[in-house]
Design an enzyme around this catalytic site. Sequence first.
Site, PDB file in Angstrom:
ATOM      1  N   CYS A  56       0.832  -1.210   0.000  1.00  0.00           N
ATOM      2  CA  CYS A  56       0.000   0.000   0.000  1.00  0.00           C
ATOM      3  C   CYS A  56       0.864   1.255   0.000  1.00  0.00           C
ATOM      4  O   CYS A  56       0.541   2.243  -0.662  1.00  0.00           O
ATOM      5  CB  CYS A  56      -0.908   0.024   1.234  1.00  0.00           C
ATOM      6  SG  CYS A  56      -2.027  -1.365   1.293  1.00  0.00           S
ATOM      7  N   ARG A 133      -7.809  -3.867  -3.465  1.00  0.00           N
ATOM      8  CA  ARG A 133      -7.206  -2.737  -4.194  1.00  0.00           C
ATOM      9  C   ARG A 133      -8.082  -2.418  -5.402  1.00  0.00           C
ATOM     10  O   ARG A 133      -7.931  -3.019  -6.470  1.00  0.00           O
ATOM     11  CB  ARG A 133      -5.787  -3.095  -4.650  1.00  0.00           C
ATOM     12  CG  ARG A 133      -4.884  -3.499  -3.520  1.00  0.00           C
ATOM     13  CD  ARG A 133      -3.490  -3.894  -3.976  1.00  0.00           C
ATOM     14  NE  ARG A 133      -2.797  -4.539  -2.867  1.00  0.00           N
ATOM     15  CZ  ARG A 133      -2.224  -3.902  -1.862  1.00  0.00           C
ATOM     16  NH1 ARG A 133      -2.234  -2.587  -1.826  1.00  0.00           N
ATOM     17  NH2 ARG A 133      -1.628  -4.557  -0.886  1.00  0.00           N
TER      18      ARG A 133
HETATM   19  C1  BEZ Z   1       0.476  -4.621   1.807  1.00  0.00           C
HETATM   20  O1  BEZ Z   1       1.652  -4.947   1.791  1.00  0.00           O
HETATM   21  O2  BEZ Z   1       0.110  -3.511   1.458  1.00  0.00           O
HETATM   22  C2  BEZ Z   1      -0.548  -5.635   2.237  1.00  0.00           C
HETATM   23  C3  BEZ Z   1      -0.331  -6.951   1.916  1.00  0.00           C
HETATM   24  C4  BEZ Z   1      -1.291  -7.890   2.312  1.00  0.00           C
HETATM   25  C5  BEZ Z   1      -2.413  -7.487   3.007  1.00  0.00           C
HETATM   26  C6  BEZ Z   1      -2.626  -6.152   3.281  1.00  0.00           C
HETATM   27  C7  BEZ Z   1      -1.682  -5.224   2.894  1.00  0.00           C
END
Ligand code: BEZ
Length: 223
Positions: A56, A133
């Site tokens: 993110c 996302r």
């Molecule tokens: C992230 O790295 O942004 C992420 C990965 C898995 C679940 C939620 C966030």
Amino acid sequence: METQETTQEINIMPRIGDQAPNFVAKTTKGTIELNDYAKDKWLLLFSHPADFTPVCTTEMSGFALRKDEFTALNTELMGLSIDSVHSHLAWVNNVKEKTGVYLDFPIIADIDMKVSKLYGMLQPNESETAAVRAVFFIDPNKKIRLIMYYPLNVGRNMDEILRALQALQVTDKYKVAAPLDWKPGDKVIVPPPTNLEEMNERLNDDSCERIDFYLCKKDLKLD
Ligand code: BEZ
């Protein structure tokens, strides 16, 4: 009964061509009502699973780093996650301190999941607590024109987001279509004929690159 209602609520998925559902939400730039926001502009509404997570952070930084390109395309940005406004503020500050990138666009604090559910961003078989996302491309008439949904573990591609936005704007403006892998400067597709008269005209039209009457490409004369 309550569980069923909740499931139904979660399953509402806006579709391409729908009016973007209105909402009022708390963001890092104050309270925003969608219908009053980004008037006469395009809007990208995108969700991320959680603040202070690695993928993110790369994605939100990607939007911030290319904000000028979105501005040049008359497009505003708005993020969202199921986190509090305090968490957003701390994360925005942390990203700025650690990387120098300022997330200078509103990020919705969707702690009650209202907007996530309204936009089908909460997909319970992927996560019951974090938004997937998503990217909603909303045009100046507040119509949804393109939707992307990515899972939690795969980051989006900023070049593709910009390319898709440009393709939407160019095909709207010139009443054409964009072929596979189209990018600005490439030939576009002329709408195919819809009756025999138009078909016969097209068969004698040398102004476009004609494979056959239904597949003709042309350069755009940009203004
Ligand atoms: C992230 O790295 O942004 C992420 C990965 C898995 C679940 C939620 C966030």
